[in-house]
Motif scaffolding. Structure first.
Motif, PDB file in Angstrom:
ATOM      1  N   THR A  85      52.284  18.335  14.689  1.00 22.13           N
ATOM      2  CA  THR A  85      53.332  19.025  15.660  1.00 22.13           C
ATOM      3  C   THR A  85      54.618  18.170  15.356  1.00 22.13           C
ATOM      4  N   VAL A  86      54.641  16.726  15.298  1.00 22.18           N
ATOM      5  CA  VAL A  86      55.641  16.183  14.933  1.00 22.18           C
ATOM      6  C   VAL A  86      56.405  16.456  13.659  1.00 22.18           C
ATOM      7  N   LEU A  87      55.347  16.617  12.630  1.00 26.02           N
ATOM      8  CA  LEU A  87      55.984  17.009  11.223  1.00 26.02           C
ATOM      9  C   LEU A  87      56.694  18.366  11.487  1.00 26.02           C
ATOM     10  N   GLY A  88      56.216  19.371  12.404  1.00 28.93           N
ATOM     11  CA  GLY A  88      56.727  20.606  12.517  1.00 28.93           C
ATOM     12  C   GLY A  88      58.211  20.165  12.754  1.00 28.93           C
ATOM     13  N   ALA A  89      58.259  19.373  13.993  1.00 27.20           N
ATOM     14  CA  ALA A  89      59.692  19.053  14.568  1.00 27.20           C
ATOM     15  C   ALA A  89      60.662  18.493  13.745  1.00 27.20           C
ATOM     16  N   VAL A  90      60.290  17.778  12.596  1.00 29.08           N
ATOM     17  CA  VAL A  90      60.978  17.402  11.532  1.00 29.08           C
ATOM     18  C   VAL A  90      61.589  18.428  10.623  1.00 29.08           C
ATOM     19  N   ARG A  91      60.508  19.457  10.212  1.00 32.44           N
ATOM     20  CA  ARG A  91      61.149  20.406   9.533  1.00 32.44           C
ATOM     21  C   ARG A  91      61.870  21.305  10.139  1.00 32.44           C
ATOM     22  N   ARG A  92      61.744  21.594  11.464  1.00 26.65           N
ATOM     23  CA  ARG A  92      62.687  22.350  12.291  1.00 26.65           C
ATOM     24  C   ARG A  92      64.171  21.613  12.298  1.00 26.65           C
ATOM     25  N   ALA A  93      64.119  20.360  12.341  1.00 26.43           N
ATOM     26  CA  ALA A  93      65.571  19.740  12.622  1.00 26.43           C
ATOM     27  C   ALA A  93      66.343  19.717  11.034  1.00 26.43           C
ATOM     28  N   VAL A  94      65.267  19.703  10.035  1.00 19.92           N
ATOM     29  CA  VAL A  94      65.879  19.983   8.584  1.00 19.92           C
ATOM     30  C   VAL A  94      66.687  21.628   8.531  1.00 19.92           C
ATOM     31  N   ASP A  95      65.492  22.262   8.950  1.00 24.15           N
ATOM     32  CA  ASP A  95      66.041  23.673   8.834  1.00 24.15           C
ATOM     33  C   ASP A  95      67.253  24.137   9.675  1.00 24.15           C
ATOM     34  N   ARG A 111      63.073  14.600  19.689  1.00 17.76           N
ATOM     35  CA  ARG A 111      62.780  14.837  21.003  1.00 17.76           C
ATOM     36  C   ARG A 111      62.784  16.210  21.306  1.00 17.76           C
ATOM     37  N   ALA A 112      64.108  16.465  21.276  1.00 18.75           N
ATOM     38  CA  ALA A 112      64.489  17.804  21.789  1.00 18.75           C
ATOM     39  C   ALA A 112      63.618  18.995  21.144  1.00 18.75           C
ATOM     40  N   ARG A 113      63.155  18.731  19.856  1.00 16.31           N
ATOM     41  CA  ARG A 113      62.162  19.682  19.160  1.00 16.31           C
ATOM     42  C   ARG A 113      60.583  19.371  19.340  1.00 16.31           C
ATOM     43  N   LEU A 114      60.387  18.568  20.206  1.00 15.41           N
ATOM     44  CA  LEU A 114      59.065  18.290  20.456  1.00 15.41           C
ATOM     45  C   LEU A 114      58.414  18.724  21.923  1.00 15.41           C
ATOM     46  N   VAL A 115      59.303  18.373  22.665  1.00 17.05           N
ATOM     47  CA  VAL A 115      58.997  18.660  24.188  1.00 17.05           C
ATOM     48  C   VAL A 115      58.530  20.091  24.443  1.00 17.05           C
ATOM     49  N   GLY A 116      57.498  20.523  25.105  1.00 16.19           N
ATOM     50  CA  GLY A 116      56.996  21.982  25.088  1.00 16.19           C
ATOM     51  C   GLY A 116      56.493  22.449  24.230  1.00 16.19           C
ATOM     52  N   ARG A 117      56.333  21.814  22.898  1.00 14.93           N
ATOM     53  CA  ARG A 117      55.772  22.538  21.734  1.00 14.93           C
ATOM     54  C   ARG A 117      54.239  21.606  21.569  1.00 14.93           C
ATOM     55  N   GLY A 118      53.424  22.782  21.178  1.00 17.51           N
ATOM     56  CA  GLY A 118      52.096  22.251  20.666  1.00 17.51           C
ATOM     57  C   GLY A 118      51.317  21.436  21.805  1.00 17.51           C
ATOM     58  N   GLY A 119      51.367  21.677  22.924  1.00 23.89           N
ATOM     59  CA  GLY A 119      50.685  21.010  23.982  1.00 23.89           C
ATOM     60  C   GLY A 119      51.306  19.483  24.514  1.00 23.89           C
ATOM     61  N   VAL A 120      52.757  19.395  23.797  1.00 24.19           N
ATOM     62  CA  VAL A 120      53.517  18.210  24.183  1.00 24.19           C
ATOM     63  C   VAL A 120      54.188  18.394  25.542  1.00 24.19           C
ATOM     64  N   ARG A 121      53.814  17.516  26.601  1.00 20.68           N
ATOM     65  CA  ARG A 121      54.358  17.705  27.810  1.00 20.68           C
ATOM     66  C   ARG A 121      55.835  16.991  27.928  1.00 20.68           C
ATOM     67  N   ASP A 122      55.779  15.631  27.433  1.00 22.65           N
ATOM     68  CA  ASP A 122      57.020  15.010  27.422  1.00 22.65           C
ATOM     69  C   ASP A 122      57.185  14.091  26.317  1.00 22.65           C
ATOM     70  N   VAL A 123      58.426  13.475  26.023  1.00 20.71           N
ATOM     71  CA  VAL A 123      58.695  12.718  25.046  1.00 20.71           C
ATOM     72  C   VAL A 123      59.662  11.509  25.544  1.00 20.71           C
ATOM     73  N   GLY A 152      50.075  17.370  27.523  1.00 20.39           N
ATOM     74  CA  GLY A 152      50.237  18.355  28.518  1.00 20.39           C
ATOM     75  C   GLY A 152      48.517  18.554  29.072  1.00 20.39           C
ATOM     76  N   ASP A 153      48.658  19.208  30.156  1.00 16.62           N
ATOM     77  CA  ASP A 153      47.349  19.437  30.622  1.00 16.62           C
ATOM     78  C   ASP A 153      46.206  20.331  29.999  1.00 16.62           C
ATOM     79  N   VAL A 154      45.068  19.930  29.735  1.00 16.70           N
ATOM     80  CA  VAL A 154      43.909  20.785  28.929  1.00 16.70           C
ATOM     81  C   VAL A 154      43.037  21.418  29.736  1.00 16.70           C
ATOM     82  N   ALA A 155      42.906  22.521  29.979  1.00 19.84           N
ATOM     83  CA  ALA A 155      41.976  23.356  30.923  1.00 19.84           C
ATOM     84  C   ALA A 155      40.519  22.687  30.456  1.00 19.84           C
TER      85      ALA A 155
END
Length: 399
Positions: free
Chosen positions: A9-19, A68-80, A93-96
């Protein structure tokens, strides 16, 4: 979410920042996430912003805010939360409850293990003293469970005799990497595993009790070597852990005889009273004892630190199950097998409260609630089996 999933998930945030053109860096192959350090918070932390700052030509704090802006709310991340020079502290975030149980059952005893190589290379060494060697053996298992490539060695002579035949101690090897992959990597300076020596030999206790006696206390505590580790009663934590696993296996067999099996779902409310004063959770009569589901964490149902459902009615066993991947990661990172041993006691004590409510009573028919309780119990059994295996201890089907 496991550490490897969070890493992706963090790696995906890096990719989005690069893109997006806000980071001009080569996307790394992997991102390492660990338990938060001093001054940190949340479930996990990473220093990826500090690693990317120089090639990006930006201050670490600025890179951290971009990610941080590209992580919050992604892939189960509630806060950074960004702390220090640019560490990202991540809260999940919560897991049922049903989703958590399904994930544990899917992974089985390998729940909490990292399936892909972490890139970490570790060489462990220990003095040729029994407790230190057993601790090194388990630390190596823990590191391998987190994707590391590990080699171990003893200072002086290699272990032999009953150390190997009875306790199953293994030294050397490059397990965690295929073929001769270890030799192609550059190992760091060796890490020395030290522990207060045992006051006497535990070999007469047998493999399981001997390993537990050496591993359950913290490394700086002197272990007690006595027959108390063999006693089958509630005061013996090893017995409670192994007994809990055997009871879970028996519940599964009995459920099969009754024509139902585990299915993750809503646990439901147990309709009995908690254990009466003075009655052991190990032998409480079914008519007098039923599990008592309760609230995990804050009473107002706020998300817990482990990212598991904390709403009223959530069973307290969900909390240690959700925490298991983090316990494994921390036990490996801190070279502390005792953390895993204590965690298994917590899981065992929680599931022993649940087990009397798993099967139908009398003329009662199996319901979705029974199937959900059985699934929760079997998930605990998977955690106990995997944890005991890492400690080199047998998880019995019968006891």
């Amino acid at each position: 979410m496991t550490p490897v999933e969070l890493s992706r998930t963090v790696l995906g945030a890096v990719r989005r920042a690069v893109d997006d053109g806000v980071l001009a860096v080569a996307v790394p192959e992997r991102v390492k996430v660990t338990a938060p350090g001093p001054g940190g918070c949340g479930d996990y932390a990473t220093n990826i912003a500090l690693q990317l700052a120089r090639p990006a030509g930006q201050p670490p704090l600025q890179v951290a805010e971009i990610l941080r802006a590209r992580l919050v709310g992604r892939g189960g991340v509630r806060d950074v939360v960004v702390t220090g020079p640019g560490f990202l502290n991540i809260t999940l975030g919560d897991v049922a409850g049903a989703d958590l149980v399904a994930e544990v059952l899917r992974r089985g005893p390998r729940y909490g293990f990292v399936d892909e190589p972490s890139g970490e290379v570790v060489e462990l060494q220990a003095p040729c003293e029994l407790r230190a060697v057993v601790a090194m053996d388990v630390v190596a298992r823990l590191l391998r469970s987190q994707g590391a490539v590990v080699r171990t060695r003893c200072e002086g002579r290699a272990p032999d005799g009953e150390w190997v035949s009875l306790l199953g101690v293994r030294v050397g090897g490059d397990e965690g990497a295929p073929g001769d992959a270890y030799s192609s990597l550059t190992p760091p300076p060796p890490l020395t595993i030290q522990a207060v020596p045992a006051p006497a030999s535990p070999l007469h206790l047998g493999r399981d009790a001997a390993r537990w006696a050496l591993l359950h206390p913290a490394a700086h505590d002197r272990p007690r070597i006595s027959d108390e580790h063999l006693v089958q009663r509630e005061g013996n934590p090893l017995f409670r852990v192994r007994y809990a696993h055997a009871r879970i296996r028996a519940a599964s067999r009995n459920a099969a005889d009754l024509g139902f099996r585990a299915e993750p779902g809503v646990i439901g409310s147990a309709d009995g009273a908690p254990t009466p004063a003075g009655v052991s959770t190990l032998d409480a009569p079914d008519a007098r004892f039923r599990a008592e589901p309760g609230v995990i964490g804050p009473a107002d149902g706020a998300p817990s630190a482990t990212g598991v459902d904390t709403s009223p009615g959530a069973h307290p066993l969900l909390h240690p199950l959700a925490d298991h991947p983090r316990v494994l990661a921390q036990a490996a990172a801190h070279r502390a097998p005792d953390r895993l041993a204590r965690h298994l006691v917590t899981v065992a004590d929680a599931v022993l409260l649940l087990l009397p409510a798993v099967l139908p009573r009398g003329a009662e028919k199996p319901s979705a609630t029974h199937r959900a309780r059985l699934a929760l119990a079997e998930a605990a059994g998977a955690v106990l089996a995997g944890g005991l295996s890492l400690l080199g201890i047998d998880a019995p089907d019968h006891l």
